[in-house]
Design a protein around this motif. Structure first.
Motif, short mmCIF file in Angstrom:
data_model
loop_
_atom_site.label_atom_id
_atom_site.label_comp_id
_atom_site.label_asym_id
_atom_site.label_seq_id
_atom_site.Cartn_x
_atom_site.Cartn_y
_atom_site.Cartn_z
N GLN A 16 6.01 -5.48 -3.21
CA GLN A 16 6.20 -4.46 -4.21
C GLN A 16 4.99 -3.54 -4.38
OE1 GLN A 16 6.92 -7.75 -4.86
NE2 GLN A 16 9.14 -7.52 -4.62
N VAL A 17 3.86 -3.88 -3.77
CA VAL A 17 2.65 -3.07 -3.93
C VAL A 17 2.87 -1.68 -3.33
CG1 VAL A 17 1.48 -3.79 -1.81
CG2 VAL A 17 0.14 -3.09 -3.76
N ILE A 39 -8.06 -0.64 -6.77
CA ILE A 39 -6.84 -1.44 -6.91
C ILE A 39 -6.47 -1.60 -8.37
CG2 ILE A 39 -5.81 -3.72 -6.53
CD1 ILE A 39 -7.59 -3.96 -4.07
N GLU A 40 -5.22 -1.25 -8.68
CA GLU A 40 -4.65 -1.56 -9.99
C GLU A 40 -3.98 -2.91 -9.82
OE1 GLU A 40 -2.20 1.54 -11.71
OE2 GLU A 40 -3.32 3.04 -10.57
N HIS A 56 -5.00 2.44 -4.30
CA HIS A 56 -5.42 3.81 -3.98
C HIS A 56 -6.52 3.67 -2.94
CE1 HIS A 56 -3.48 5.40 -7.66
NE2 HIS A 56 -3.85 4.24 -8.18
N TYR A 57 -6.47 4.48 -1.87
CA TYR A 57 -7.51 4.34 -0.87
C TYR A 57 -7.85 5.67 -0.21
CZ TYR A 57 -3.97 4.35 2.85
OH TYR A 57 -2.96 4.70 3.70
N SER A 58 -9.04 5.67 0.35
CA SER A 58 -9.55 6.81 1.09
C SER A 58 -10.05 6.28 2.42
CB SER A 58 -10.69 7.45 0.31
OG SER A 58 -11.21 8.55 1.01
N PRO A 59 -9.54 6.82 3.53
CA PRO A 59 -9.97 6.31 4.82
C PRO A 59 -11.48 6.35 4.99
CG PRO A 59 -8.09 7.76 5.07
CD PRO A 59 -8.55 7.87 3.64
#
Length: 67
Positions: A16-17, A39-40, A56-59
């Motif tokens: 579900q993430v 990360i939430e 949420h991420y940034s390469p």
């Protein structure tokens, strides 16, 4: 994952993430090793396990635009 202070934290991922790439909002791909993440998550008080809800991420390496 490793925090900015060097502490290693175990975060469980479920089906579900949701993954959100800062540089490509339409991407559904998970982050790769070396990417910066926020990360939430929620914590189960009985088991003390942390489960991610949104990543949420940034390469880590952004390709340079063509010249």
């Amino acid at each position: 994952m490793k925090t900015t202070k060097g502490q290693v934290v175990l975060v469980l991922l479920t089906k579900q993430v949701k993954y959100k790439n800062k540089h490509n909002p339409k991407s559904l791909d998970p982050p790769a090793v070396g990417d910066r993440v926020i990360i939430e998550a929620s914590r189960d008080e009985k088991t003390k396990k942390v489960t991610a809800t949104v990543v949420h991420y940034s390469p880590g390496s952004i390709p340079l635009p063509p010249r």
